[in-house]
Design an enzyme around this catalytic site. Structure first.
Site, PDB file in Angstrom:
ATOM      1  N   HIS A 148      15.149  14.822  75.901  1.00 49.92           N
ATOM      2  CA  HIS A 148      14.871  14.206  77.201  1.00 49.92           C
ATOM      3  C   HIS A 148      13.585  13.386  77.136  1.00 49.92           C
ATOM      4  CE1 HIS A 148      17.796  17.134  78.778  1.00 49.92           C
ATOM      5  NE2 HIS A 148      17.914  16.315  79.808  1.00 49.92           N
ATOM      6  N   GLY A 183      12.008  15.117  97.989  1.00 46.64           N
ATOM      7  CA  GLY A 183      11.468  14.518  96.753  1.00 46.64           C
ATOM      8  C   GLY A 183      11.998  13.108  96.541  1.00 46.64           C
ATOM      9  N   THR A 214      17.678  20.764  90.915  1.00 42.78           N
ATOM     10  CA  THR A 214      16.407  21.115  90.264  1.00 42.78           C
ATOM     11  C   THR A 214      16.643  22.180  89.190  1.00 42.78           C
ATOM     12  OG1 THR A 214      15.335  20.719  92.378  1.00 42.78           O
ATOM     13  CG2 THR A 214      14.032  21.876  90.714  1.00 42.78           C
ATOM     14  N   LYS A 220       9.665  15.278  81.256  1.00 37.01           N
ATOM     15  CA  LYS A 220      10.384  16.492  81.660  1.00 37.01           C
ATOM     16  C   LYS A 220       9.473  17.715  81.485  1.00 37.01           C
ATOM     17  CE  LYS A 220      14.761  18.911  81.245  1.00 37.01           C
ATOM     18  NZ  LYS A 220      14.860  19.025  82.708  1.00 37.01           N
ATOM     19  N   MET A 249      24.900  17.397  86.945  1.00 37.59           N
ATOM     20  CA  MET A 249      25.947  17.025  87.909  1.00 37.59           C
ATOM     21  C   MET A 249      26.884  15.967  87.353  1.00 37.59           C
ATOM     22  SD  MET A 249      24.841  17.992  91.456  1.00 37.59           S
ATOM     23  CE  MET A 249      23.830  19.434  91.738  1.00 37.59           C
ATOM     24  N   THR A 295      20.525  22.146  81.366  1.00 40.63           N
ATOM     25  CA  THR A 295      21.864  21.893  80.812  1.00 40.63           C
ATOM     26  C   THR A 295      22.041  22.607  79.476  1.00 40.63           C
ATOM     27  OG1 THR A 295      21.871  19.752  81.888  1.00 40.63           O
ATOM     28  CG2 THR A 295      23.457  20.057  80.103  1.00 40.63           C
TER      29      THR A 295
END
Ligand code: NAD
Length: 266
Positions: free
Chosen positions: A154, A7, A98, A158, A124, A165
Site C-alpha cells: 500500500h 471524514g 475503516t 497507510k 469493498m 484485506t
C-alpha cells in the site's frame, strides 16, 4: 436516500463524496472532519473537486447522523465505536470501511448491528471479495502441504499493518483449512527464526509511494506455486462498493453484513 460521509476530506472521503454526488436517487446529507480541520465550513462537494452541494463540512457527527439515512465511515480506528453508537441512537444504517479496528470497536459495531443494518468490510471492491472466496476454496482443496503466504503493498500513508484485506484473506485461508487464523498467523519474521512451522499463514507488508492496494495469496508446494492476485489501480472501486452497500441497506433488517452478502457472493 440521504447519505452522509464522515471524514469527508480524507483520500477515501473525497472519493465517496464524488461518488455519492454522481449517483442517481441519492443526496449527500453532509460530511464531517476532525475539529480544527482547515476545510471546515467549505462546501463538502467543492472540496472534493465536484459541483456545489449546498452542504458545509462540519465537525459534529451527531448532527450528520441526525440528517442521514445511511452514513459511510472510512476514517480512523478511534472513531469506529462513536460512529456505531450514533448509528444505533439515530436509527441510521452504517457502512464501515475503516480498518485496523480493535476487538472493543467490533463489540460496539456488533451492538449497533442489533438495532440497524451495518455493512462492514475491510475491502469493498468486487475483485477482492471474489479473491476472498477463491482463497478459501483453494486453501480447502490444497490443505497444508502448501504453505500460504500473503503479501500486500500500500501507499506510504497507510497507518495499519498488515492491511485489513490481508487479514481478511488470512481468515479466509484459515477457514478453508478448518482452523482459526489466530493460532497459525505469522506476522513478523526477523533474525534466527528457525524453519517454517507447518500450517502457518505468513504475512509480508510492503509500504511505498502511491500504491492504492495490492494483495497476493501464495500457495507454495513442492515443485509448484499457485498465486492469486488483486491490484486496485483506483480508489473508485472501494467508493462504488461502499455506495452499493449503502443502497443495499434500504429496508434491510438490523444485522452485521459482509460485502460478500451485498454482492450476492455468499
Ligand atoms: P485518510 O487519512 O486519507 O482519511 C481519514 C480521514 O478521517 C482524514 O481526512 C481525517 O482528517 C479524518 N478524521 C480524523 N478524525 C476525524 C474526526 N474526529 N471526525 C471526522 N473525520 C476525522 O485515510 P484513507 O486512505 O481515506 O483511509 C481511511 C480508512 O479507510 C483506513 O482505515 C483505510 O485502511 C480504509 N480503507 C478501506 C477500504 C475498504 O474498501 N474497506 C479501502 C480504502 C481504505
Amino acid at each position: 436516500m440521504r447519505i452522509g460521509i464522515v471524514g469527508c476530506a480524507g483520500r477515501m472521503g473525497r472519493m465517496l463524496v464524488q461518488t455519492v454526488m454522481d449517483a442517481d436517487g441519492v443526496t449527500l446529507s453532509g460530511g464531517t472532519e476532525m475539529p480544527g480541520h482547515p476545510l471546515l465550513g467549505e462546501d463538502v462537494s467543492v472540496q472534493a473537486g465536484g459541483a456545489p452541494s449546498g452542504t458545509q463540512m462540519g465537525s459534529d457527527p451527531d448532527a450528520l447522523f441526525a440528517a442521514s439515512d445511511v452514513v459511510i465511515d472510512f476514517t480512523v480506528q478511534a472513531l469506529a465505536r462513536l460512529h456505531a453508537d450514533l448509528a444505533a441512537r439515530h436509527g441510521v444504517s452504517l457502512v464501515i470501511g475503516t480498518t485496523g479496528l480493535q476487538p472493543s470497536d467490533n463489540e460496539g459495531i456488533a451492538a449497533a448491528a442489533k438495532v440497524v443494518p451495518v455493512v462492514q468490510a475491510a475491502n469493498m471492491s468486487v475483485g477482492v471479495n471474489l479473491l476472498l472466496g477463491l482463497t478459501r476454496q483453494v486453501a480447502a482443496i490444497l490443505g497444508d502441504d502448501y504453505d500460504i503466504e500473503i503479501v500486500e503493498m500500500h501507499h506510504r500513508h497507510k497507518v495499519d499493518a498488515p492491511s485489513g484485506t490481508a487479514l481478511a484473506l488470512g481468515h479466509a485461508a484459515a477457514s478453508g483449512r478448518g482452523t482459526a487464523l489466530d493460532s497459525v498467523s505469522q506476522r513478523v519474521r526477523d533474525g534466527q527464526i528457525g524453519s517454517r512451522r507447518r500450517g502457518d499463514i505468513g504475512f509480508a507488508t510492503l509500504r511505498g509511494g502511491d500504491v492504492v492496494g495490492e494483495h497476493t495469496v501464495i500457495f507454495a508446494g513442492e515443485g509448484e506455486r499457485i498465486e492469486i492476485s488483486h491490484r486496485a489501480t483506483s480508489r473508485t472501486v472501494f467508493a462504488r462498493g461502499a455506495l452499493r452497500a449503502a443502497l443495499w441497506t434500504k429496508g434491510r433488517q438490523p444485522g452485521l453484513y459482509s460485502m460478500r452478502q451485498v454482492l450476492g457472493l455468499d
